[in-house]
Scaffold this motif. Structure first.
Motif, PDB file in Angstrom:
ATOM      1  N   PHE A   9      42.511 -32.797 -23.305  1.00  0.00           N
ATOM      2  CA  PHE A   9      43.333 -31.918 -22.479  1.00  0.00           C
ATOM      3  C   PHE A   9      43.451 -30.517 -23.066  1.00  0.00           C
ATOM      4  O   PHE A   9      43.945 -29.607 -22.400  1.00  0.00           O
ATOM      5  CB  PHE A   9      44.716 -32.524 -22.193  1.00  0.00           C
ATOM      6  CG  PHE A   9      45.574 -32.708 -23.413  1.00  0.00           C
ATOM      7  CD1 PHE A   9      46.323 -31.670 -23.927  1.00  0.00           C
ATOM      8  CD2 PHE A   9      45.639 -33.949 -24.029  1.00  0.00           C
ATOM      9  CE1 PHE A   9      47.114 -31.862 -25.036  1.00  0.00           C
ATOM     10  CE2 PHE A   9      46.437 -34.141 -25.138  1.00  0.00           C
ATOM     11  CZ  PHE A   9      47.171 -33.089 -25.653  1.00  0.00           C
ATOM     12  N   ALA A  10      42.974 -30.307 -24.276  1.00  0.00           N
ATOM     13  CA  ALA A  10      43.017 -28.973 -24.869  1.00  0.00           C
ATOM     14  C   ALA A  10      42.123 -28.003 -24.098  1.00  0.00           C
ATOM     15  O   ALA A  10      42.372 -26.798 -24.090  1.00  0.00           O
ATOM     16  CB  ALA A  10      42.592 -29.029 -26.335  1.00  0.00           C
ATOM     17  N   THR A  11      41.109 -28.511 -23.416  1.00  0.00           N
ATOM     18  CA  THR A  11      40.217 -27.645 -22.642  1.00  0.00           C
ATOM     19  C   THR A  11      40.681 -27.494 -21.191  1.00  0.00           C
ATOM     20  O   THR A  11      40.036 -26.785 -20.418  1.00  0.00           O
ATOM     21  CB  THR A  11      38.776 -28.204 -22.642  1.00  0.00           C
ATOM     22  OG1 THR A  11      38.777 -29.478 -22.009  1.00  0.00           O
ATOM     23  CG2 THR A  11      38.215 -28.285 -24.044  1.00  0.00           C
ATOM     24  N   LEU A  12      41.782 -28.119 -20.825  1.00  0.00           N
ATOM     25  CA  LEU A  12      42.276 -28.069 -19.456  1.00  0.00           C
ATOM     26  C   LEU A  12      42.530 -26.639 -18.967  1.00  0.00           C
ATOM     27  O   LEU A  12      42.112 -26.290 -17.850  1.00  0.00           O
ATOM     28  CB  LEU A  12      43.532 -28.929 -19.302  1.00  0.00           C
ATOM     29  CG  LEU A  12      44.031 -29.135 -17.881  1.00  0.00           C
ATOM     30  CD1 LEU A  12      42.962 -29.796 -17.029  1.00  0.00           C
ATOM     31  CD2 LEU A  12      45.285 -29.972 -17.879  1.00  0.00           C
ATOM     32  N   PRO A  13      43.178 -25.779 -19.746  1.00  0.00           N
ATOM     33  CA  PRO A  13      43.374 -24.401 -19.249  1.00  0.00           C
ATOM     34  C   PRO A  13      42.054 -23.701 -18.910  1.00  0.00           C
ATOM     35  O   PRO A  13      41.970 -23.003 -17.901  1.00  0.00           O
ATOM     36  CB  PRO A  13      44.091 -23.693 -20.397  1.00  0.00           C
ATOM     37  CG  PRO A  13      44.786 -24.787 -21.134  1.00  0.00           C
ATOM     38  CD  PRO A  13      43.878 -25.982 -21.013  1.00  0.00           C
ATOM     39  N   VAL A  16      40.745 -25.229 -15.579  1.00  0.00           N
ATOM     40  CA  VAL A  16      41.514 -24.742 -14.434  1.00  0.00           C
ATOM     41  C   VAL A  16      41.145 -23.288 -14.151  1.00  0.00           C
ATOM     42  O   VAL A  16      40.973 -22.893 -12.996  1.00  0.00           O
ATOM     43  CB  VAL A  16      43.034 -24.896 -14.688  1.00  0.00           C
ATOM     44  CG1 VAL A  16      43.842 -24.190 -13.616  1.00  0.00           C
ATOM     45  CG2 VAL A  16      43.408 -26.362 -14.760  1.00  0.00           C
ATOM     46  N   HIS A  17      41.006 -22.484 -15.186  1.00  0.00           N
ATOM     47  CA  HIS A  17      40.642 -21.078 -15.031  1.00  0.00           C
ATOM     48  C   HIS A  17      39.280 -20.953 -14.346  1.00  0.00           C
ATOM     49  O   HIS A  17      39.126 -20.195 -13.382  1.00  0.00           O
ATOM     50  CB  HIS A  17      40.632 -20.400 -16.400  1.00  0.00           C
ATOM     51  CG  HIS A  17      40.280 -18.941 -16.361  1.00  0.00           C
ATOM     52  ND1 HIS A  17      39.187 -18.449 -15.720  1.00  0.00           N
ATOM     53  CD2 HIS A  17      40.890 -17.868 -16.898  1.00  0.00           C
ATOM     54  CE1 HIS A  17      39.124 -17.147 -15.843  1.00  0.00           C
ATOM     55  NE2 HIS A  17      40.152 -16.769 -16.560  1.00  0.00           N
ATOM     56  N   GLY A  24      38.458 -18.753  -5.980  1.00  0.00           N
ATOM     57  CA  GLY A  24      39.131 -17.547  -5.516  1.00  0.00           C
ATOM     58  C   GLY A  24      40.625 -17.790  -5.359  1.00  0.00           C
ATOM     59  O   GLY A  24      41.113 -18.911  -5.505  1.00  0.00           O
ATOM     60  N   PHE A  25      41.342 -16.741  -5.054  1.00  0.00           N
ATOM     61  CA  PHE A  25      42.794 -16.800  -4.956  1.00  0.00           C
ATOM     62  C   PHE A  25      43.255 -16.314  -3.596  1.00  0.00           C
ATOM     63  O   PHE A  25      42.616 -15.477  -2.972  1.00  0.00           O
ATOM     64  CB  PHE A  25      43.442 -15.906  -6.024  1.00  0.00           C
ATOM     65  CG  PHE A  25      43.117 -16.309  -7.426  1.00  0.00           C
ATOM     66  CD1 PHE A  25      43.888 -17.246  -8.087  1.00  0.00           C
ATOM     67  CD2 PHE A  25      42.042 -15.755  -8.102  1.00  0.00           C
ATOM     68  CE1 PHE A  25      43.594 -17.625  -9.382  1.00  0.00           C
ATOM     69  CE2 PHE A  25      41.741 -16.123  -9.387  1.00  0.00           C
ATOM     70  CZ  PHE A  25      42.512 -17.060 -10.033  1.00  0.00           C
ATOM     71  N   ASP A  26      44.378 -16.860  -3.141  1.00  0.00           N
ATOM     72  CA  ASP A  26      45.058 -16.381  -1.940  1.00  0.00           C
ATOM     73  C   ASP A  26      46.293 -15.620  -2.391  1.00  0.00           C
ATOM     74  O   ASP A  26      47.008 -16.068  -3.290  1.00  0.00           O
ATOM     75  CB  ASP A  26      45.528 -17.549  -1.063  1.00  0.00           C
ATOM     76  CG  ASP A  26      44.379 -18.307  -0.432  1.00  0.00           C
ATOM     77  OD1 ASP A  26      43.460 -17.647   0.077  1.00  0.00           O
ATOM     78  OD2 ASP A  26      44.409 -19.551  -0.452  1.00  0.00           O
ATOM     79  N   PHE A  27      46.541 -14.471  -1.774  1.00  0.00           N
ATOM     80  CA  PHE A  27      47.766 -13.735  -2.069  1.00  0.00           C
ATOM     81  C   PHE A  27      48.258 -13.116  -0.776  1.00  0.00           C
ATOM     82  O   PHE A  27      47.497 -12.457  -0.061  1.00  0.00           O
ATOM     83  CB  PHE A  27      47.528 -12.646  -3.117  1.00  0.00           C
ATOM     84  CG  PHE A  27      48.793 -11.956  -3.542  1.00  0.00           C
ATOM     85  CD1 PHE A  27      49.696 -12.585  -4.381  1.00  0.00           C
ATOM     86  CD2 PHE A  27      49.092 -10.686  -3.082  1.00  0.00           C
ATOM     87  CE1 PHE A  27      50.864 -11.959  -4.771  1.00  0.00           C
ATOM     88  CE2 PHE A  27      50.268 -10.055  -3.462  1.00  0.00           C
ATOM     89  CZ  PHE A  27      51.152 -10.687  -4.308  1.00  0.00           C
ATOM     90  N   THR A  28      49.527 -13.365  -0.459  1.00  0.00           N
ATOM     91  CA  THR A  28      50.129 -12.823   0.754  1.00  0.00           C
ATOM     92  C   THR A  28      51.268 -11.898   0.370  1.00  0.00           C
ATOM     93  O   THR A  28      52.202 -12.299  -0.320  1.00  0.00           O
ATOM     94  CB  THR A  28      50.649 -13.952   1.669  1.00  0.00           C
ATOM     95  OG1 THR A  28      49.558 -14.823   1.967  1.00  0.00           O
ATOM     96  CG2 THR A  28      51.216 -13.396   2.953  1.00  0.00           C
ATOM     97  N   LEU A  29      51.159 -10.658   0.835  1.00  0.00           N
ATOM     98  CA  LEU A  29      52.158  -9.629   0.566  1.00  0.00           C
ATOM     99  C   LEU A  29      52.789  -9.221   1.880  1.00  0.00           C
ATOM    100  O   LEU A  29      52.086  -8.881   2.834  1.00  0.00           O
ATOM    101  CB  LEU A  29      51.487  -8.408  -0.086  1.00  0.00           C
ATOM    102  CG  LEU A  29      52.336  -7.158  -0.266  1.00  0.00           C
ATOM    103  CD1 LEU A  29      53.466  -7.416  -1.278  1.00  0.00           C
ATOM    104  CD2 LEU A  29      51.471  -6.002  -0.722  1.00  0.00           C
ATOM    105  N   VAL A  82      35.661 -12.183  -9.354  1.00  0.00           N
ATOM    106  CA  VAL A  82      36.843 -12.934  -8.922  1.00  0.00           C
ATOM    107  C   VAL A  82      37.174 -12.521  -7.486  1.00  0.00           C
ATOM    108  O   VAL A  82      37.343 -11.342  -7.196  1.00  0.00           O
ATOM    109  CB  VAL A  82      38.055 -12.674  -9.847  1.00  0.00           C
ATOM    110  CG1 VAL A  82      39.275 -13.431  -9.351  1.00  0.00           C
ATOM    111  CG2 VAL A  82      37.728 -13.027 -11.275  1.00  0.00           C
ATOM    112  N   ARG A  83      37.235 -13.530  -6.592  1.00  0.00           N
ATOM    113  CA  ARG A  83      37.533 -13.266  -5.189  1.00  0.00           C
ATOM    114  C   ARG A  83      39.033 -13.383  -4.919  1.00  0.00           C
ATOM    115  O   ARG A  83      39.681 -14.300  -5.399  1.00  0.00           O
ATOM    116  CB  ARG A  83      36.786 -14.250  -4.298  1.00  0.00           C
ATOM    117  CG  ARG A  83      35.302 -13.986  -4.240  1.00  0.00           C
ATOM    118  CD  ARG A  83      34.594 -14.791  -3.166  1.00  0.00           C
ATOM    119  NE  ARG A  83      35.363 -15.838  -2.556  1.00  0.00           N
ATOM    120  CZ  ARG A  83      35.103 -17.131  -2.693  1.00  0.00           C
ATOM    121  NH1 ARG A  83      34.116 -17.543  -3.448  1.00  0.00           N
ATOM    122  NH2 ARG A  83      35.846 -18.026  -2.068  1.00  0.00           N
TER     123      ARG A  83
END
Length: 175
Positions: A9-13, A16-17, A24-29, A82-83
């Motif tokens: 689990f030490a490599t989990l971050p 996940v990254h 990609g990421f969703d961001f709503t403003l 990075v999308r």
């Protein structure tokens, strides 16, 4: 390190990254405030884009009759691989009326609907391709002119605010 004590689990971050960057990421403003305060200009400057190129400017007569509506503008941005799927939720008509006592209701209802929809999607069987339309950040623009902390902002005031600044509206504001 002894292999018997190593779970991995030490490599989990890092895992996940990598997965998040690949997906990609969703961001709503959400932007709210009276017309002419610079909401569109700020959004276009922040994200180096022109989200409002097709916008129709209303005349003074049309603005008087306008009610608060919710409009969404979506754009895909990529930076260094990075999308980002950016959604700007605009609230034309918010705070523009003579009587703004309940102009916050459509905004609060929209935010609640998006959270409820995400919860339903997350509770369902097919959770692989859930689209996150929840409002992640809301920028509220306050006019430097006018009467400042008026009726349209009071319901959005934090609980325990000073008298006359929203305390009488506790429980009715945005969540």
């Amino acid at each position: 390190m002894d292999d018997k004590e190593y779970v991995g689990f030490a490599t989990l971050p890092n895992q996940v990254h990598r997965k998040s960057v690949k997906k990609g990421f969703d961001f709503t403003l959400m932007v709210a405030g009276e017309s002419g305060l610079g909401k569109s200009t700020l959004v276009n400057s922040l994200f180096l884009t022109d989200l409002y190129r097709d916008r129709k400017l209303l005349s003074a007569e049309e603005r008087i009759m306008q009610t608060v509506e919710i409009t969404k503008h979506a754009v895909d941005i990529e930076e260094k691989g990075v999308r980002l799927r950016l959604t700007i939720v605009d609230t034309p008509g918010f705070g523009d009326a003579v009587n703004n006592t309940e102009c916050w209701k459509p905004v609060a209802e929209y935010i609640d609907q998006q959270f409820e929809q995400y919860f339903r999607d997350e509770s369902g069987l097919n959770r692989k391709n859930i689209q996150d339309n929840r409002v992640h950040c809301c920028l509220y623009f306050i006019s430097p002119f006018g009467h400042g902390y008026g009726p349209s902002l009071r319901p959005l005031a934090p609980p325990g605010a000073a008298k006359g600044t929203g305390q009488e509206h506790q429980g009715q504001g945005c969540h």
